[in-house]
Design a protein around this motif. Structure first.
Motif, PDB file in Angstrom:
ATOM      1  N   ILE A   1       4.364 101.094 -24.073  1.00 13.98           N
ATOM      2  CA  ILE A   1       5.517 101.905 -23.701  1.00 13.98           C
ATOM      3  C   ILE A   1       5.174 102.685 -22.437  1.00 13.98           C
ATOM      4  N   GLY A   2       6.091 102.688 -21.476  1.00 18.44           N
ATOM      5  CA  GLY A   2       5.932 103.542 -20.299  1.00 18.44           C
ATOM      6  C   GLY A   2       5.275 102.901 -19.105  1.00 18.44           C
ATOM      7  N   GLU A   3       5.008 101.580 -19.180  1.00 16.76           N
ATOM      8  CA  GLU A   3       4.276 100.935 -18.096  1.00 16.76           C
ATOM      9  C   GLU A   3       5.088 100.826 -16.810  1.00 16.76           C
ATOM     10  N   LEU A   4       6.393 100.589 -16.936  1.00 13.56           N
ATOM     11  CA  LEU A   4       7.206 100.361 -15.737  1.00 13.56           C
ATOM     12  C   LEU A   4       7.215 101.582 -14.824  1.00 13.56           C
ATOM     13  N   GLY A   5       7.406 102.759 -15.408  1.00 15.67           N
ATOM     14  CA  GLY A   5       7.420 103.977 -14.598  1.00 15.67           C
ATOM     15  C   GLY A   5       6.085 104.225 -13.919  1.00 15.67           C
TER      16      GLY A   5
ATOM     17  N   GLN B   1       7.888 105.867 -10.773  1.00 11.81           N
ATOM     18  CA  GLN B   1       9.240 106.384 -10.929  1.00 11.81           C
ATOM     19  C   GLN B   1       9.331 107.217 -12.209  1.00 11.81           C
ATOM     20  N   PRO B   2      10.312 108.124 -12.297  1.00 10.29           N
ATOM     21  CA  PRO B   2      10.474 108.926 -13.521  1.00 10.29           C
ATOM     22  C   PRO B   2      10.752 108.041 -14.736  1.00 10.29           C
ATOM     23  N   ARG B   3      10.523 108.579 -15.907  1.00  8.66           N
ATOM     24  CA  ARG B   3      10.793 107.845 -17.140  1.00  8.66           C
ATOM     25  C   ARG B   3      12.261 107.434 -17.200  1.00  8.66           C
ATOM     26  N   SER B   4      12.499 106.199 -17.584  1.00  6.22           N
ATOM     27  CA  SER B   4      13.875 105.701 -17.696  1.00  6.22           C
ATOM     28  C   SER B   4      14.417 105.855 -19.111  1.00  6.22           C
ATOM     29  N   ALA B   5      13.583 106.324 -20.050  1.00  8.74           N
ATOM     30  CA  ALA B   5      14.027 106.459 -21.435  1.00  8.74           C
ATOM     31  C   ALA B   5      13.178 107.506 -22.144  1.00  8.74           C
ATOM     32  N   THR B   6      13.670 107.930 -23.292  1.00  7.95           N
ATOM     33  CA  THR B   6      12.942 108.847 -24.171  1.00  7.95           C
ATOM     34  C   THR B   6      12.320 108.037 -25.301  1.00  7.95           C
TER      35      THR B   6
END
Length: 225
Positions: free
Chosen positions: A74-78, A83-88
């Motif tokens: 989880i969280g690799e794309l940002g 870039q900022p987190r795209s989801a919670t």
């Protein structure tokens, strides 16, 4: 939520790669409801889920777009795109996860091209899944809104203005009736307008094609999605 994605887009790290990450990361154990990441925050770490599951939400009101479990990241794309987190991301029950700081992850990927390729493939698949889920949700709201409008029309809660059935109701009221957000309601009304089904004025919704709205209420979506 029966169709919520779970476990199909694992990064599929091999044992050696997981051991490498364990050496550079740290283990977190958190209880149900713990927020690991918030939409809009800086992307400064990755999580590798080891035990338990997390739910991934986006937007306001929050919409669940995925569930992630053991072996998934989880969280690799940002982190990769800076870039900022795209989801919670929220713990769904007890969760154990490996926390890998951004700088350590980037260095790991520089030295492990197989893992980097697998990561990018998983990210592309996840983005496609999230887009489809949001689109499906939009279609459900579109049908709900069309049904509410047609019920008002059929129950005589409208007046004829210049030969056009007109409902004196704000978009905020329509949102309240259907349980949708005002943003989602405005989006769907805009689609209806672009498709020639309605026109709007101040606290007015003019039904220019009630038959087409009735078809949408019966489960036939517009072509704009």
């Amino acid at each position: 939520m029966d169709d919520t994605h779970l476990g199909e887009s694992s990064w599929l790290l091999d044992d050696e790669e997981v051991l490498t990450l364990e050496r550079i990361g740290s283990t977190l154990r958190r209880g149900d409801g713990h927020v690991f990441m918030r939409e809009g925050e800086a992307s400064d770490f990755l999580l590798l889920i080891k035990k338990g599951h997390v739910k991934v939400t986006t937007g306001q009101p929050p919409r669940i777009v995925a569930l992630r479990g053991p072996g998934e990241t989880i969280g690799e794309l940002g982190v990769i795109d800076d870039q900022p987190r795209s989801a919670t991301v929220i713990a769904w029950g007890e969760v154990e996860a490996l926390h890998v700081p951004a700088n350590e992850l980037r260095a790991f990927l520089d030295q492990n091209r197989r893992a980097e390729r697998a990561l990018h493939a998983a990210v592309r698949k996840r983005l496609g899944e999230a887009t489809r889920k949001i689109s499906d949700s939009d279609l459900m709201m579109e049908r709900r809104l069309a049904k509410a409008i047609i019920e008002l029309y059929q129950n005589g809660l409208c007046e004829i203005i210049d030969s056009v059935p007109t409902i004196r109701l704000s978009q905020k009221d329509l949102a309240s009736m259907t349980g949708a957000s005002i943003e989602a309601t405005k989006k769907i009304i805009r689609v209806f307008k672009e498709s020639g089904l309605v026109n709007t004025g101040r606290f007015q919704l003019r039904l220019t094609d009630a038959d087409a709205l009735r078809k949408i209420a019966d489960g036939n979506p517009t072509s704009s999605w």
